[in-house]
Scaffold this motif. Sequence first.
Motif, PDB file in Angstrom:
ATOM      1  N   HIS A  31      33.757 -47.586 -20.259  1.00  0.00           N
ATOM      2  CA  HIS A  31      33.025 -48.845 -20.079  1.00  0.00           C
ATOM      3  C   HIS A  31      32.577 -49.434 -21.416  1.00  0.00           C
ATOM      4  O   HIS A  31      31.390 -49.615 -21.690  1.00  0.00           O
ATOM      5  N   ALA A  32      33.552 -49.756 -22.231  1.00  0.00           N
ATOM      6  CA  ALA A  32      33.283 -50.202 -23.597  1.00  0.00           C
ATOM      7  C   ALA A  32      32.419 -51.453 -23.647  1.00  0.00           C
ATOM      8  O   ALA A  32      31.546 -51.585 -24.520  1.00  0.00           O
ATOM      9  N   ASP A  33      32.630 -52.402 -22.734  1.00  0.00           N
ATOM     10  CA  ASP A  33      31.854 -53.648 -22.769  1.00  0.00           C
ATOM     11  C   ASP A  33      30.373 -53.405 -22.540  1.00  0.00           C
ATOM     12  O   ASP A  33      29.531 -54.196 -22.984  1.00  0.00           O
ATOM     13  N   VAL A  38      38.936 -54.503 -20.969  1.00  0.00           N
ATOM     14  CA  VAL A  38      37.925 -54.712 -22.004  1.00  0.00           C
ATOM     15  C   VAL A  38      38.045 -56.133 -22.553  1.00  0.00           C
ATOM     16  O   VAL A  38      39.145 -56.582 -22.910  1.00  0.00           O
ATOM     17  N   THR A  39      36.905 -56.846 -22.628  1.00  0.00           N
ATOM     18  CA  THR A  39      36.917 -58.239 -23.082  1.00  0.00           C
ATOM     19  C   THR A  39      36.150 -58.470 -24.381  1.00  0.00           C
ATOM     20  O   THR A  39      36.409 -59.447 -25.087  1.00  0.00           O
ATOM     21  N   ARG A  40      35.198 -57.606 -24.714  1.00  0.00           N
ATOM     22  CA  ARG A  40      34.303 -57.870 -25.842  1.00  0.00           C
ATOM     23  C   ARG A  40      34.732 -57.203 -27.146  1.00  0.00           C
ATOM     24  O   ARG A  40      34.162 -57.494 -28.196  1.00  0.00           O
ATOM     25  N   TRP A  41      35.702 -56.313 -27.105  1.00  0.00           N
ATOM     26  CA  TRP A  41      36.028 -55.511 -28.283  1.00  0.00           C
ATOM     27  C   TRP A  41      37.523 -55.516 -28.541  1.00  0.00           C
ATOM     28  O   TRP A  41      38.332 -55.662 -27.616  1.00  0.00           O
ATOM     29  N   ARG A  42      37.869 -55.325 -29.812  1.00  0.00           N
ATOM     30  CA  ARG A  42      39.280 -55.241 -30.176  1.00  0.00           C
ATOM     31  C   ARG A  42      39.436 -54.266 -31.339  1.00  0.00           C
ATOM     32  O   ARG A  42      38.451 -53.951 -32.040  1.00  0.00           O
ATOM     33  N   PRO A  43      40.638 -53.784 -31.566  1.00  0.00           N
ATOM     34  CA  PRO A  43      40.863 -52.838 -32.671  1.00  0.00           C
ATOM     35  C   PRO A  43      40.342 -53.395 -33.995  1.00  0.00           C
ATOM     36  O   PRO A  43      40.502 -54.575 -34.303  1.00  0.00           O
ATOM     37  N   GLY A  44      39.726 -52.500 -34.765  1.00  0.00           N
ATOM     38  CA  GLY A  44      39.168 -52.879 -36.048  1.00  0.00           C
ATOM     39  C   GLY A  44      37.673 -53.092 -36.030  1.00  0.00           C
ATOM     40  O   GLY A  44      37.044 -53.112 -37.101  1.00  0.00           O
ATOM     41  N   ASP A  45      37.046 -53.247 -34.851  1.00  0.00           N
ATOM     42  CA  ASP A  45      35.603 -53.432 -34.777  1.00  0.00           C
ATOM     43  C   ASP A  45      34.878 -52.149 -35.169  1.00  0.00           C
ATOM     44  O   ASP A  45      35.254 -51.046 -34.744  1.00  0.00           O
ATOM     45  N   ARG A  46      33.825 -52.299 -35.967  1.00  0.00           N
ATOM     46  CA  ARG A  46      32.982 -51.159 -36.371  1.00  0.00           C
ATOM     47  C   ARG A  46      31.893 -50.975 -35.322  1.00  0.00           C
ATOM     48  O   ARG A  46      31.126 -51.908 -35.046  1.00  0.00           O
ATOM     49  N   VAL A  47      31.788 -49.768 -34.749  1.00  0.00           N
ATOM     50  CA  VAL A  47      30.906 -49.578 -33.596  1.00  0.00           C
ATOM     51  C   VAL A  47      30.223 -48.215 -33.616  1.00  0.00           C
ATOM     52  O   VAL A  47      30.658 -47.279 -34.291  1.00  0.00           O
ATOM     53  N   THR A  48      29.163 -48.140 -32.834  1.00  0.00           N
ATOM     54  CA  THR A  48      28.586 -46.873 -32.397  1.00  0.00           C
ATOM     55  C   THR A  48      28.351 -46.995 -30.904  1.00  0.00           C
ATOM     56  O   THR A  48      28.654 -48.036 -30.299  1.00  0.00           O
ATOM     57  N   THR A  49      27.808 -45.949 -30.302  1.00  0.00           N
ATOM     58  CA  THR A  49      27.556 -45.962 -28.869  1.00  0.00           C
ATOM     59  C   THR A  49      26.421 -45.009 -28.542  1.00  0.00           C
ATOM     60  O   THR A  49      26.255 -43.990 -29.220  1.00  0.00           O
ATOM     61  N   PRO A  50      25.598 -45.330 -27.534  1.00  0.00           N
ATOM     62  CA  PRO A  50      24.627 -44.333 -27.083  1.00  0.00           C
ATOM     63  C   PRO A  50      25.349 -43.105 -26.534  1.00  0.00           C
ATOM     64  O   PRO A  50      26.476 -43.207 -26.043  1.00  0.00           O
ATOM     65  N   PHE A  51      24.674 -41.965 -26.587  1.00  0.00           N
ATOM     66  CA  PHE A  51      25.312 -40.778 -26.011  1.00  0.00           C
ATOM     67  C   PHE A  51      25.343 -40.850 -24.494  1.00  0.00           C
ATOM     68  O   PHE A  51      26.154 -40.176 -23.861  1.00  0.00           O
ATOM     69  N   ILE A  52      24.481 -41.668 -23.895  1.00  0.00           N
ATOM     70  CA  ILE A  52      24.554 -41.950 -22.464  1.00  0.00           C
ATOM     71  C   ILE A  52      25.421 -43.180 -22.285  1.00  0.00           C
ATOM     72  O   ILE A  52      25.008 -44.301 -22.608  1.00  0.00           O
ATOM     73  N   CYS A  53      26.635 -43.008 -21.795  1.00  0.00           N
ATOM     74  CA  CYS A  53      27.521 -44.136 -21.537  1.00  0.00           C
ATOM     75  C   CYS A  53      27.376 -44.539 -20.075  1.00  0.00           C
ATOM     76  O   CYS A  53      27.687 -43.763 -19.166  1.00  0.00           O
ATOM     77  N   ALA A 100      38.767 -49.492 -18.641  1.00  0.00           N
ATOM     78  CA  ALA A 100      37.598 -50.282 -19.060  1.00  0.00           C
ATOM     79  C   ALA A 100      36.984 -49.726 -20.341  1.00  0.00           C
ATOM     80  O   ALA A 100      35.880 -50.125 -20.710  1.00  0.00           O
ATOM     81  N   GLY A 101      37.690 -48.827 -21.005  1.00  0.00           N
ATOM     82  CA  GLY A 101      37.106 -48.143 -22.152  1.00  0.00           C
ATOM     83  C   GLY A 101      37.858 -48.383 -23.443  1.00  0.00           C
ATOM     84  O   GLY A 101      38.694 -49.282 -23.558  1.00  0.00           O
ATOM     85  N   ALA A 102      37.533 -47.552 -24.428  1.00  0.00           N
ATOM     86  CA  ALA A 102      38.121 -47.700 -25.756  1.00  0.00           C
ATOM     87  C   ALA A 102      38.303 -46.343 -26.397  1.00  0.00           C
ATOM     88  O   ALA A 102      37.616 -45.373 -26.050  1.00  0.00           O
TER      89      ALA A 102
END
Length: 370
Positions: free
Chosen positions: A127-129, A74-89, A26-28
């Motif tokens: 849990h990328a989504d 994973v349904t919302r993301w694909r390779p090439g997307d520019r992202v960040t994430t909270p440190f709390i996943c 479910a991750g990336a």
Amino acid sequence: MRAVLYDGFGRQPEVRDVADPEPPRAGAVIRVEASGLCRSDWHGWMGHDPDIRKFPHVPGHELAGVVEAVGGDVTRWRPGDRVTTPFICACGRCPACAAGDAQVCESQTQPGFTHWGSFAEYVAIEHADVNLVRLPGSMPFPTAAGLGCRFSTAFRAVVSQGRAAAGEWVAVYGCGGVGLSAVMIAAACGARVVAVDVSPAALELAADFGAAETVLTESSPGTAAPGTTAPHGGGTRPAGTADPAERVREVTGGGAHLTVDALGSAATCGAAIESLRRRGRHVQIGLLPRAAGHPAVPMDRVIGLELEILGSHGMAAHAYPPMLAMIADGALRPERLVTRTIGLGETPDALAAMGTMGTPGVTMILPGLP
């Protein structure tokens, strides 16, 4: 991939070649373009975080980059997307997540603590989504990386938990990355900010970022040591006392409406609470590791003045839009916090040096550099 690892608490980190991570179902996997060097990473290296249990370990929890690969769910993301994430996943399934409080998820993971982090060319995120945040195309990666921990944590602490309002006095103790973020955010909310720190250089940055007053103190707030208060408009006046809480009460005409401890020590926590006016609010951001013992909180003052004591622990991915909107319209400029960039090769020594006062502002690691 190249990564910074250490083999035990307090042992010298080093750069090594290790296997690339695989995406969780479910991750990336994110190709790291920038990763912030944060005091929390230093706490982890020192053994202050119980989540670090296996070695070797890769620190780093404040990151931005490009999706390299995703798991099958994973349904919302694909390779090439520019992202960040909270440190709390967050897990996205527990009662806290269902209530919208993913920042206190009951099954949270944290890159750099519960698993290998972002002081590397690649990092895996669970849990990328639930946890990934799409970046505007115009936002540089070093700016975006700071949003995942220090800036978003300060935003939620000042805006949501602290409820800073125009015209209020906000005192920020500790002007490192998260403290300077809090100064900038409180000023953007229309509050009058008092910045407190041991470093004149850090206080200069705080004034540039909107602090109306700055209080210079020694390394142990509350002790009888000299300090000065400098109005933002220039000039100085005698401090009168080394007690920063007394100085804050003086310059604010009775105490701050809101205080933020962005450093995390018994001294700064206590002084911040002592700085409040009646029915004031204190938000604790800075970590207070169990190893250092529990701080003595002036509960007599809390009771007598009906003070609020609040914690703040990051910010959920779904809460990013208002912060991103303020950045887009120029009300907030997190790029100004980045004062140094280094490569992975410089990171081991930079991490070890975080226990002492170093370069003001935020240091960003660019894994593409040597």
